[in-house]
Scaffold this active site. Structure first.
Site, PDB file in Angstrom:
ATOM      1  N   LYS A   1       0.712  -1.187   0.126  1.00  0.00           N
ATOM      2  CA  LYS A   1      -0.092  -0.049  -0.010  1.00  0.00           C
ATOM      3  C   LYS A   1       0.864   1.089  -0.051  1.00  0.00           C
ATOM      4  O   LYS A   1       0.612   2.177  -0.649  1.00  0.00           O
ATOM      5  CB  LYS A   1      -0.946  -0.047   1.141  1.00  0.00           C
ATOM      6  CG  LYS A   1      -2.056  -1.137   0.912  1.00  0.00           C
ATOM      7  CD  LYS A   1      -2.867  -1.291   2.465  1.00  0.00           C
ATOM      8  CE  LYS A   1      -3.923  -2.407   2.143  1.00  0.00           C
ATOM      9  NZ  LYS A   1      -4.685  -2.963   3.187  1.00  0.00           N
TER      10      LYS A   1
ATOM     11  N   GLN B   1      -5.253  -1.875   9.315  1.00  0.00           N
ATOM     12  CA  GLN B   1      -5.118  -3.222   8.770  1.00  0.00           C
ATOM     13  C   GLN B   1      -5.715  -4.240   9.655  1.00  0.00           C
ATOM     14  O   GLN B   1      -5.406  -4.291  11.003  1.00  0.00           O
ATOM     15  CB  GLN B   1      -3.584  -3.543   8.591  1.00  0.00           C
ATOM     16  CG  GLN B   1      -3.478  -4.738   7.649  1.00  0.00           C
ATOM     17  CD  GLN B   1      -3.649  -4.776   6.447  1.00  0.00           C
ATOM     18  OE1 GLN B   1      -3.634  -3.619   5.843  1.00  0.00           O
ATOM     19  NE2 GLN B   1      -4.275  -5.866   5.835  1.00  0.00           N
TER      20      GLN B   1
ATOM     21  N   ASP C   1     -11.562   2.407   4.007  1.00  0.00           N
ATOM     22  CA  ASP C   1     -12.058   1.083   3.849  1.00  0.00           C
ATOM     23  C   ASP C   1     -13.470   0.914   3.695  1.00  0.00           C
ATOM     24  O   ASP C   1     -13.969  -0.052   3.053  1.00  0.00           O
ATOM     25  CB  ASP C   1     -11.485   0.283   5.105  1.00  0.00           C
ATOM     26  CG  ASP C   1     -10.262  -0.547   5.020  1.00  0.00           C
ATOM     27  OD1 ASP C   1     -10.035  -1.029   3.992  1.00  0.00           O
ATOM     28  OD2 ASP C   1      -9.642  -0.645   5.835  1.00  0.00           O
TER      29      ASP C   1
END
Ligand code: GUN
Length: 297
Positions: free
Chosen positions: A61, A105, A128
């Site tokens: 990422k 995460q 997200d």
């Protein structure tokens, strides 16, 4: 002379790696424009613990952010981090106007309440798309930040079938909060007829066989083979399963790729299908988040 016709037909491979690269190039151009307007999009990634797969994802990422010109901040916290300390970090990032996107995460260590953490993120910075405000907004068909993997899958479907997916029967295999449920909501937003099948569904195979679009997101290696597919179905394989085959470590999807090729119209490979699209759409969400926040000031 005898001519042997090869009647075996093969599906088109949906090249997620190439499409993701295209998306990243598009984002790169948009970032230049945003920077010229005085906004530097910034993504903060928080990683708690030492799950090796998570470390690889986070590294990826950060690398892609650098490629498109998005500033990235990385916060690594030990597996023993108290929930309160993680929540404080999120509060700090929420309050920082220079940070546009926050990604924690997953999975988190067992002692941390995942829902409490995801709900703490400002919905405008929730790249997200996991906050209930964004989940609800998607379900209502509002323009909100949507989960990266299913959003990337929609792009692959549109690149394959054209922009109009309306009226197609889409079957989603799996009902996770990260993929299955938001995938179904996005397909419904595209006016597909949507069926979700899961571990308690009867006759999964028969239902799958009626799908024009089949999205597999169950985490069962090669569960879907040609016998589950209607001829000319478009198959999106979200599964990433590590298996041992002939003494070797291999990455396979939820779909038996070689077998499905003989029936499907088009199919994503694993790796190189959905995976790269997830990161590309994380960058896209960060860009959108920066735009939304700029409008608010
Ligand atoms: N772990 C596996 N997939 C995801 C994802 O899409 N987002 C986050 N934050 N963690 C993950």
């Amino acid at each position: 002379m005898n001519i042997v016709m090869n009647t075996q037909r093969y599906a088109q491979m949906i090249d997620g790696k190439a499409t993701a690269q295209k998306v990243l190039e598009e984002i790169k151009i948009e970032v230049v424009g945003l920077k010229a307007a005085g906004i530097e999009p910034c993504l903060a990634v928080v990683l708690v613990g030492d799950d090796p797969a998570s470390h690889v994802y986070v590294r990826n990422k950060v690398e892609k952010a650098l490629f498109v010109g998005i500033r990235s901040l990385e916060y690594r916290m030990s597996a023993e981090t108290a929930q309160e300390v993680l929540l404080q970090k999120i509060d700090e990032l929420n309050a920082d106007a220079a940070v546009h996107g926050i990604l924690v995460q997953l999975p988190l260590p067992d002692h941390i309440d995942e829902t409490a953490v995801l709900q703490r993120i400002n919905p405008m910075k929730d790249v997200d798309g996991f906050h209930s405000e964004n989940v609800g907004g998607l379900s209502q068909g509002r323009d909100v930040l949507t989960p990266c993997t299913p959003t990337g899958c929609i792009r692959l479907l549109k690149d394959t079938l054209g922009n109009d997916l309306s009226g197609l029967h889409a079957v989603v295999v799996g009902r996770s909060n990260i993929v299955g449920k938001p995938m179904a909501a996005l397909l419904l937003k595209e006016s597909c007829t949507v069926t979700i099948v899961h571990s308690r569904t009867q006759n999964i195979q028969e239902i799958c066989k009626t799908a024009d679009i089949l999205v597999a997101a169950v985490g069962k290696p090669k569960m879907i083979d040609a016998s589950y597919l209607k001829p000319d179905a478009v198959v999106i394989d979200v599964g990433i399963n590590r298996i041992q085959e002939n003494g070797k470590n291999r990455l396979v999807g939820d779909v038996d790729y070689e077998d499905a090729l003989t029936v499907a119209l088009a199919i994503t490979p694993v790796p190189g299908g959905v995976g790269p699209m997830t990161i590309a759409y994380l960058m896209k969400n960060t860009l959108e988040a920066a735009r939304m926040q700029a409008k608010q000031i």
